[in-house]
Design a protein around this motif. Sequence first.
Motif, PDB file in Angstrom:
ATOM      1  N   ARG A   1      50.241  20.195  50.623  1.00  0.00           N
ATOM      2  CA  ARG A   1      50.124  19.907  52.056  1.00  0.00           C
ATOM      3  C   ARG A   1      49.432  21.063  52.773  1.00  0.00           C
ATOM      4  NH1 ARG A   1      55.452  17.988  51.343  1.00  0.00           N
ATOM      5  NH2 ARG A   1      56.351  19.843  52.336  1.00  0.00           N
ATOM      6  N   LEU A   2      49.780  22.281  52.403  1.00  0.00           N
ATOM      7  CA  LEU A   2      49.178  23.443  53.049  1.00  0.00           C
ATOM      8  C   LEU A   2      47.673  23.505  52.793  1.00  0.00           C
ATOM      9  CD1 LEU A   2      51.891  26.137  52.275  1.00  0.00           C
ATOM     10  CD2 LEU A   2      51.477  24.991  54.461  1.00  0.00           C
ATOM     11  N   MET A   3      47.249  23.083  51.607  1.00  0.00           N
ATOM     12  CA  MET A   3      45.819  23.038  51.318  1.00  0.00           C
ATOM     13  C   MET A   3      45.100  22.124  52.296  1.00  0.00           C
ATOM     14  SD  MET A   3      46.037  22.861  47.149  1.00  0.00           S
ATOM     15  CE  MET A   3      44.298  22.508  46.932  1.00  0.00           C
ATOM     16  N   GLU A   4      45.787  21.094  52.761  1.00  0.00           N
ATOM     17  CA  GLU A   4      45.190  20.133  53.685  1.00  0.00           C
ATOM     18  C   GLU A   4      45.325  20.543  55.144  1.00  0.00           C
ATOM     19  OE1 GLU A   4      43.419  17.540  52.819  1.00  0.00           O
ATOM     20  OE2 GLU A   4      43.737  17.868  50.668  1.00  0.00           O
ATOM     21  N   THR A   5      46.434  21.191  55.502  1.00  0.00           N
ATOM     22  CA  THR A   5      46.735  21.402  56.921  1.00  0.00           C
ATOM     23  C   THR A   5      46.329  22.769  57.457  1.00  0.00           C
ATOM     24  OG1 THR A   5      48.997  22.090  56.325  1.00  0.00           O
ATOM     25  CG2 THR A   5      48.655  19.762  56.886  1.00  0.00           C
ATOM     26  N   LEU A   6      46.212  23.777  56.608  1.00  0.00           N
ATOM     27  CA  LEU A   6      45.827  25.096  57.095  1.00  0.00           C
ATOM     28  C   LEU A   6      44.323  25.147  57.337  1.00  0.00           C
ATOM     29  CD1 LEU A   6      48.024  27.431  54.855  1.00  0.00           C
ATOM     30  CD2 LEU A   6      48.313  26.955  57.306  1.00  0.00           C
ATOM     31  N   GLU A   7      43.940  25.633  58.503  1.00  0.00           N
ATOM     32  CA  GLU A   7      42.533  25.710  58.889  1.00  0.00           C
ATOM     33  C   GLU A   7      41.965  27.049  58.423  1.00  0.00           C
ATOM     34  OE1 GLU A   7      42.829  25.192  63.080  1.00  0.00           O
ATOM     35  OE2 GLU A   7      43.349  23.065  62.946  1.00  0.00           O
ATOM     36  N   THR A   8      41.481  27.076  57.186  1.00  0.00           N
ATOM     37  CA  THR A   8      41.062  28.329  56.580  1.00  0.00           C
ATOM     38  C   THR A   8      40.019  28.066  55.505  1.00  0.00           C
ATOM     39  OG1 THR A   8      41.860  30.306  55.425  1.00  0.00           O
ATOM     40  CG2 THR A   8      42.954  28.232  54.886  1.00  0.00           C
ATOM     41  N   GLY A   9      39.169  29.048  55.281  1.00  0.00           N
ATOM     42  CA  GLY A   9      38.177  28.926  54.220  1.00  0.00           C
ATOM     43  C   GLY A   9      38.730  29.241  52.853  1.00  0.00           C
ATOM     44  N   MET A  10      39.840  30.001  52.797  1.00  0.00           N
ATOM     45  CA  MET A  10      40.455  30.396  51.528  1.00  0.00           C
ATOM     46  C   MET A  10      41.968  30.401  51.692  1.00  0.00           C
ATOM     47  SD  MET A  10      37.909  33.554  50.455  1.00  0.00           S
ATOM     48  CE  MET A  10      38.084  34.387  52.048  1.00  0.00           C
ATOM     49  N   LEU A  11      42.677  30.150  50.602  1.00  0.00           N
ATOM     50  CA  LEU A  11      44.137  30.137  50.617  1.00  0.00           C
ATOM     51  C   LEU A  11      44.660  30.832  49.370  1.00  0.00           C
ATOM     52  CD1 LEU A  11      46.923  29.206  51.648  1.00  0.00           C
ATOM     53  CD2 LEU A  11      46.516  27.011  50.491  1.00  0.00           C
ATOM     54  N   GLY A  12      45.517  31.809  49.566  1.00  0.00           N
ATOM     55  CA  GLY A  12      46.215  32.447  48.461  1.00  0.00           C
ATOM     56  C   GLY A  12      47.604  31.848  48.363  1.00  0.00           C
ATOM     57  N   LEU A  13      47.839  31.010  47.366  1.00  0.00           N
ATOM     58  CA  LEU A  13      49.121  30.339  47.207  1.00  0.00           C
ATOM     59  C   LEU A  13      49.931  31.085  46.155  1.00  0.00           C
ATOM     60  CD1 LEU A  13      50.527  27.881  48.424  1.00  0.00           C
ATOM     61  CD2 LEU A  13      49.561  26.499  46.573  1.00  0.00           C
ATOM     62  N   ASN A  14      50.978  31.763  46.604  1.00  0.00           N
ATOM     63  CA  ASN A  14      51.813  32.603  45.738  1.00  0.00           C
ATOM     64  C   ASN A  14      51.024  33.750  45.113  1.00  0.00           C
ATOM     65  OD1 ASN A  14      54.242  31.174  46.150  1.00  0.00           O
ATOM     66  ND2 ASN A  14      53.607  29.629  44.652  1.00  0.00           N
ATOM     67  N   THR A  15      50.049  34.244  45.853  1.00  0.00           N
ATOM     68  CA  THR A  15      49.303  35.422  45.431  1.00  0.00           C
ATOM     69  C   THR A  15      48.782  36.139  46.669  1.00  0.00           C
ATOM     70  OG1 THR A  15      47.475  36.245  44.056  1.00  0.00           O
ATOM     71  CG2 THR A  15      47.115  34.169  45.197  1.00  0.00           C
ATOM     72  N   GLY A  16      48.594  37.438  46.565  1.00  0.00           N
ATOM     73  CA  GLY A  16      48.135  38.219  47.711  1.00  0.00           C
ATOM     74  C   GLY A  16      46.692  38.635  47.640  1.00  0.00           C
ATOM     75  N   VAL A  17      45.974  38.266  46.568  1.00  0.00           N
ATOM     76  CA  VAL A  17      44.562  38.612  46.409  1.00  0.00           C
ATOM     77  C   VAL A  17      43.830  37.406  45.852  1.00  0.00           C
ATOM     78  CG1 VAL A  17      42.896  40.126  45.264  1.00  0.00           C
ATOM     79  CG2 VAL A  17      45.089  41.054  46.017  1.00  0.00           C
ATOM     80  N   VAL A  18      42.761  36.986  46.503  1.00  0.00           N
ATOM     81  CA  VAL A  18      42.034  35.797  46.052  1.00  0.00           C
ATOM     82  C   VAL A  18      40.587  36.090  45.658  1.00  0.00           C
ATOM     83  CG1 VAL A  18      43.456  34.323  47.518  1.00  0.00           C
ATOM     84  CG2 VAL A  18      41.229  35.099  48.344  1.00  0.00           C
ATOM     85  N   SER A  19      40.053  37.221  46.050  1.00  0.00           N
ATOM     86  CA  SER A  19      38.622  37.488  45.858  1.00  0.00           C
ATOM     87  C   SER A  19      38.254  37.489  44.383  1.00  0.00           C
ATOM     88  CB  SER A  19      38.250  38.832  46.483  1.00  0.00           C
ATOM     89  OG  SER A  19      38.528  38.824  47.868  1.00  0.00           O
TER      90      SER A  19
END
Length: 516
Positions: A452-470
Amino acid sequence: MTTTQSTWPAVPDHDTTAATGPAAEQAVLDRVPRGLLIDGHWVDAADGATFDVVDPATGDVLARIADATPADGLRALDAADAARHGWATTPPRQRAEVLRRAFDLLQERREEFALLMTLEMGKPLAEARGEVTYGGEFLRWFSEEAVRIGGDHSTNPEGTGRAFVTHKPVGPALLITPWNFPLAMATRKVAPALAAGCTVVVKPAELTPLTTLLFADLLLEAGVPAGVVNVVPTTTAGDVCGPVIADPRLRKLSFTGSTPVGRTLLAQAAQNVLRTSMELGGNAPFLVFEDADLDLAVDAALAAKFRNTGQACTAANRFLVHEDVAAEFADRVTARVGAMRVGRGTEDGVAIGPLIDDRAVAKADRLVTDAVERGAVVRTGGHPVAGPGTFYAPTVLTDVQPGSAILDDEIFGPVLAIRTFRTEDEAVAAANDTEYGLIAYACTEDPARGQRLMETLETGMLGLNTGVVSNAAAPFGGVKQSGTGREGGAEGIAEYLETMYTLTPDPFRRTKGAQR
């Protein structure tokens, strides 16, 4: 929904015990070119002007380098334009091999680059080593992408012709990089441009130009031809970049920095309808739900907030924590943050280096003071640290109230600010209540909530259960006021390519009088 937590991509098994100290520092500084790189040569500024680069941890001058003028910027564009055709028609495999050699050279000299970044930017040496790994991956990734620039071929729906779609380099590009990741932001822009066949003019940040100069020298050693990469450090960025952007020979502008500056550059780029990539400001929310694994959430929070001393556009800015776990989460992060050692990045065990300058310290202190005046509680830190150098104590605030400036302004410092929520809808609404949309973070053990968060958060990137995505293999970029375009991944090289469509008659279609 548990994932493993990491910081940077895994560091190769190289020696990380290289000497530090005054002699080692001077040795690496002596390797850095002091001039402008124009058409393959290191030259003085047109008027002979120079400026000082300062160590933010000590206030000491590290080096004095050439200060480019507007005329120098146009000389660099002259060189990029002259080299344009030759580099665009260089076989992709040759371009790939140049980038791969640059990657290999960077690995050989990783300690040198790490120490230089620590000196001019202040980040702890361990983090600087991680940036060498991360920055190098853009060279390796785009060396592989250079030979994968594809196209398309199809019969048109009417059956009367064949459609060909091809991709060509967009042309000379101006790349404007920020001060906080002086190697990775250069490789993230230069590597895809060169892989695509574009020539470039690089304008590094005034505060941290030395790493870019050393990197450009490495590119020459790797075999980049004269004029393909040009570098113009300057203290008058607007004066130098303005004429370059206005010149019709320039065809691409890539910028990483603040949203206000990005808006100005977009307006300038519109005059010649330039292709643009804008990686701008952020106001990242970090959501901790009641079902989160708190061990993982705390680790992720510290990585998302305190990496690079909080001086990252991807740094978590607002911690939104469910009221059922807020007290325990705050206790855990306070204990960890209170134990962080502050100091010069070359010292053993330092987790928090200096902020880049005294203005950054003043901003962090202003935001904390405003939050406290509105009812926030300082759990640890909350004050500047006496110099020399520009340090701010790692800080945790709880009970941050709506209306506090710290919830709206990008902190760019080591301050973790917590407010609470009750429901998922409330958390998402608070997370989206910003003009920015670069990245968001969330910790939950519920897979359905994660989707749901992947759909509802207005963001270009999402870290789900992680603090670094790059990651070099993934598209980095935001939505709303956080910018346009993407860097990294297959999308990264597409930013430097134009698409061309060609229609030809169907060779098998019978025409009057034709014979086979």
